[in-house]
Structure formats: C-alpha cells, structure tokens
Design an enzyme around this catalytic site. Structure first.
Site, PDB file in Angstrom:
ATOM      1  N   SER A 166       0.903  -1.099   0.040  1.00 13.98           N
ATOM      2  CA  SER A 166      -0.165  -0.224  -0.002  1.00 13.98           C
ATOM      3  C   SER A 166       0.850   1.122  -0.043  1.00 13.98           C
ATOM      4  O   SER A 166       1.734   1.243  -0.745  1.00 13.98           O
ATOM      5  CB  SER A 166      -0.871   0.164   1.199  1.00 13.98           C
ATOM      6  OG  SER A 166      -1.628   1.249   1.107  1.00 13.98           O
ATOM      7  N   THR A 167       0.659   1.888   1.178  1.00 13.59           N
ATOM      8  CA  THR A 167       1.534   3.344   1.105  1.00 13.59           C
ATOM      9  C   THR A 167       3.208   2.997   0.937  1.00 13.59           C
ATOM     10  O   THR A 167       3.599   2.426   1.486  1.00 13.59           O
ATOM     11  CB  THR A 167       1.291   4.011   2.301  1.00 13.59           C
ATOM     12  OG1 THR A 167      -0.141   4.198   2.662  1.00 13.59           O
ATOM     13  CG2 THR A 167       1.773   5.479   2.300  1.00 13.59           C
ATOM     14  N   HIS A 193      -2.554  -1.087  -3.119  1.00 14.52           N
ATOM     15  CA  HIS A 193      -3.702  -0.471  -3.130  1.00 14.52           C
ATOM     16  C   HIS A 193      -3.687   0.983  -3.887  1.00 14.52           C
ATOM     17  O   HIS A 193      -2.842   1.659  -3.664  1.00 14.52           O
ATOM     18  CB  HIS A 193      -3.740   0.059  -1.553  1.00 14.52           C
ATOM     19  CG  HIS A 193      -4.010  -1.097  -0.535  1.00 14.52           C
ATOM     20  ND1 HIS A 193      -3.897  -0.955   0.691  1.00 14.52           N
ATOM     21  CD2 HIS A 193      -4.642  -2.430  -0.869  1.00 14.52           C
ATOM     22  CE1 HIS A 193      -4.307  -2.425   1.218  1.00 14.52           C
ATOM     23  NE2 HIS A 193      -4.642  -3.075   0.300  1.00 14.52           N
ATOM     24  N   MET A 287      -0.132   1.171   5.055  1.00 14.23           N
ATOM     25  CA  MET A 287      -0.698   1.285   6.173  1.00 14.23           C
ATOM     26  C   MET A 287      -2.028   0.499   6.215  1.00 14.23           C
ATOM     27  O   MET A 287      -2.580  -0.141   5.228  1.00 14.23           O
ATOM     28  CB  MET A 287      -1.139   2.881   6.265  1.00 14.23           C
ATOM     29  CG  MET A 287      -2.367   3.093   5.334  1.00 14.23           C
ATOM     30  SD  MET A 287      -2.680   5.074   5.374  1.00 14.23           S
ATOM     31  CE  MET A 287      -4.179   5.117   4.217  1.00 14.23           C
ATOM     32  N   ASP A 290      -4.477  -4.989   6.017  1.00 16.57           N
ATOM     33  CA  ASP A 290      -4.753  -5.839   4.850  1.00 16.57           C
ATOM     34  C   ASP A 290      -3.658  -6.691   4.800  1.00 16.57           C
ATOM     35  O   ASP A 290      -2.159  -6.250   4.479  1.00 16.57           O
ATOM     36  CB  ASP A 290      -4.930  -5.042   3.652  1.00 16.57           C
ATOM     37  CG  ASP A 290      -5.560  -6.020   2.395  1.00 16.57           C
ATOM     38  OD1 ASP A 290      -6.188  -6.912   2.637  1.00 16.57           O
ATOM     39  OD2 ASP A 290      -5.379  -5.415   1.109  1.00 16.57           O
TER      40      ASP A 290
END
Length: 350
Positions: A166-167, A193, A287, A290
């Site tokens: 993600s991030t 993401h 973050m 998941d």
C-alpha cells in the site's frame, strides 16, 4: 513531530481546494502551518516552515508538483503526498513524482468537489498522518542485492508469488520485480492499493522494469510461468482456477475488505484455497492490516511468507500486522526480499 500534531503545508493552485483540504486536515488533528499557490511557492514555504508533511497538487503554474518534489527532496527532504486528478495524464505525472521522492498519492474527486472531499475526509487525514511519519532519508532499496548471485540449484516447478502493498509500495514492488529472474518461472499476482486509472500505468511500469510479462488483470485472465497480473483499482482479484501450472483470476466488485478494494487478503486467501504448487506471500510497506489474514492462509497450506522490515518500509502498518500473526517466516529489508522469494523457487538438491 515528536508525538504531537503533524505540521502540514498544503500546495494547490486553487484557493478553494487549499481551503477545503486545509479545513479537513485541521478537523482531523493536523496543523496546517502554511499554504502554497504553486510549486515554487511550495519549495520556499517548506524551506521556511520545515513541516512534517506536504500535500502537493500535480498540475500547478510556474512550477508543477513534479519539479517541486524534486527540489524539496534535494534541498529540504520532507514527506510529500501528491494530490492527483483522476486522469490518464495525471497518472503518468503522478508516477514521475513518486520517482522524484514523493511517498504516495491521493486522488482528488471529480464532480461536486466539496461533497466528495467531505466523504473522503477520514481517508485523507489518515494518509497524511501516516505520510508525515515517513523518514524521507530512510533506505528505500537500490543498494547491493543478493539476487545477482547465480544459483547452482534448479528451480521448482510452477511456483506462485503473491505480493501485497500500500503506502510507499509502488517503488518497492518495482524493485522486487526488477530483481526476479525469469528462469524462476513464477506466476505473479500483485495487489497494490491504488485507484482505478492508475493500476494500468503501474503494470506498464513494472513490465518495463522487469523480465516478466506484466499487465493489469482482466476478468477471466489466465497466466502461466513468467507472467504477472496487477489487481485493477476498484476490483478484488480472486484466483478462481488452477490447472497444469496455469492460474485463472476473476474480478469482483464485492464490498471492500479491510476498507480497501482490491484487498490483498482476498487474493492471497483464494490462492491458498486453489493452488497446490509452491506458494510465497510477501507483504510490503503500507498502512492498515490488509494482508495479515492472507499470510495466515498461505502459511496454513505450507507456503513461504515474508514481510518487509520497518527500517525500509515507508509505513510499517501492513508488515507489522502480518508479523504479529506469528505466521511470517522472515522479516527482511527490501533489498533482501528478492533472494528470500527465490529460496522458495529453488529445488533442494538431493
């Protein structure tokens, strides 16, 4: 920041958008200490105020967001979150900004801006808060990698690699895939993401940087060894069938899992249910939580599991949650993850 409220600078050429974003951040516990009307103004404001984080519009007059990020990272390294309009052109330049050192991006809504932004307020505040905690001087890969060492062992048949991030993830995924030798013959599924409209460009970038044939997944797509699919923004990617070394995916618009769609857990758990050959699951920077359940699913069927370490993660949320399950085999810096993956693909010599 030292445990206090994050201090932010908001850069956007629209006075209205600066006001909307600033109000949302202030309402979410973030101190907006300055605003900037263009990239040059942003560079000067960051130098003057030394904020913890910058929200940066992509398209601005005099100096755009890409140039501003490059200047900020060279002169006063500060975590930057890009705010990008949902267009193909902005997808391209947003990735350029990530190349220049931006941590991540948030897509501006279209239509009735104030109503849409209000709906996304919690997500924006959470992302800005997380980006503010990133150390812009932290290692991010690109050093000496162990994957260049040739192996004398043959590779196992039909391994599958599942990557979730993600991030801060796009550069990390590109890094891992660029080091993965084609002869390992992985079937690769990537869940990053990212909103619709950006995942196709992301897949093209990985394809250009790796030996693997990488594309955005379509409903019913099948892949074999040496091929990779990226979950499209807005859809879960689920493994629906596996036979003779080839796997098939289906896309669903089922409700978000862990507040995201695509969700890493959906892809990893479905792969563990269907695939009988060697599996390796990797959780990279991001973050949230998941991927933790997906890692447990992979481990339950005898797969190998890896997580990126805190030092090289932009945000240690997802790797930390995965590690806390107790089902991660190794926690590695980003440069060592390709070699960790290949350990699964190498056959034991008897």
């Amino acid at each position: 920041m030292a445990g206090g409220r994050p201090r932010a600078v908001v850069a956007d050429d629209s006075h209205f958008m600066r006001s909307v974003i600033s109000d949302m951040l202030e309402g979410g516990g973030i101190d907006v200490v300055g605003e900037a009307r263009n990239g040059r103004d942003a560079v000067d404001t960051v130098a003057e105020l030394d904020p913890d984080v910058v929200t940066m519009d992509v398209e601005m007059p005099e100096m755009n967001g890409i140039e501003a990020v490059d200047r900020i990272m060279s002169e006063n390294p500060t975590p930057v979150l890009m705010l990008s309009a949902h267009t193909d052109e902005n997808a391209d330049v947003t990735f350029e900004a990530l190349d220049n050192g931006a941590v991540d991006f948030f897509t501006k809504p279209g239509g009735e801006v104030s109503m849409e932004m209000s709906r996304l307020e919690d997500q924006l505040v959470e992302m800005v808060t997380n980006v503010a905690e990133v150390d812009p001087a932290a290692p991010s890969g690109g050093g000496t990698s162990t994957t260049t060492t040739p192996s004398t062992r043959p590779y196992v048949d039909n391994p599958t690699l599942l990557v979730g991030s993600s991030t801060g993830g796009p550069k990390m995924v590109e890094r891992v895939m660029s080091e993965l030798p084609l002869e390992a013959d992985f079937r690769v599924l990537i869940v990053q993401h990212m909103p619709d409209g950006f995942t196709e460009r992301f897949a093209q970038r990985i394809d250009a940087r790796s030996d693997y044939d990488v594309r955005e997944a379509g409903h019913g797509d099948r892949i074999g060894g040496g091929e990779a699919l990226v979950a499209p923004g807005g859809n879960h990617m689920v493994v629906s069938n596996y036979h003779s070394g080839r796997l098939r995916v289906k896309l669903t618009d089922d409700p978000p899992v862990n507040s995201v769609r695509p969700a890493v857990d959906m892809t990893m758990s479905s792969a563990a249910e269907v695939i009988t050959d060697p599996l390796v699951g990797v959780i990279l920077t991001g973050m949230g939580e998941d991927g933790a359940a997906g890692i447990k699913s992979i481990k339950a069927v005898g797969g190998r599991t890896l997580a990126q370490d805190e030092e090289t993660s932009a945000v240690f949320g997802m790797p930390k949650r995965a590690i806390e399950t107790g089902f991660v085999d190794e926690v590695l810096p980003i440069d060592d993850i390709p070699e960790g993956i290949l350990q699964t693909a190498r056959a034991e010599v008897t």
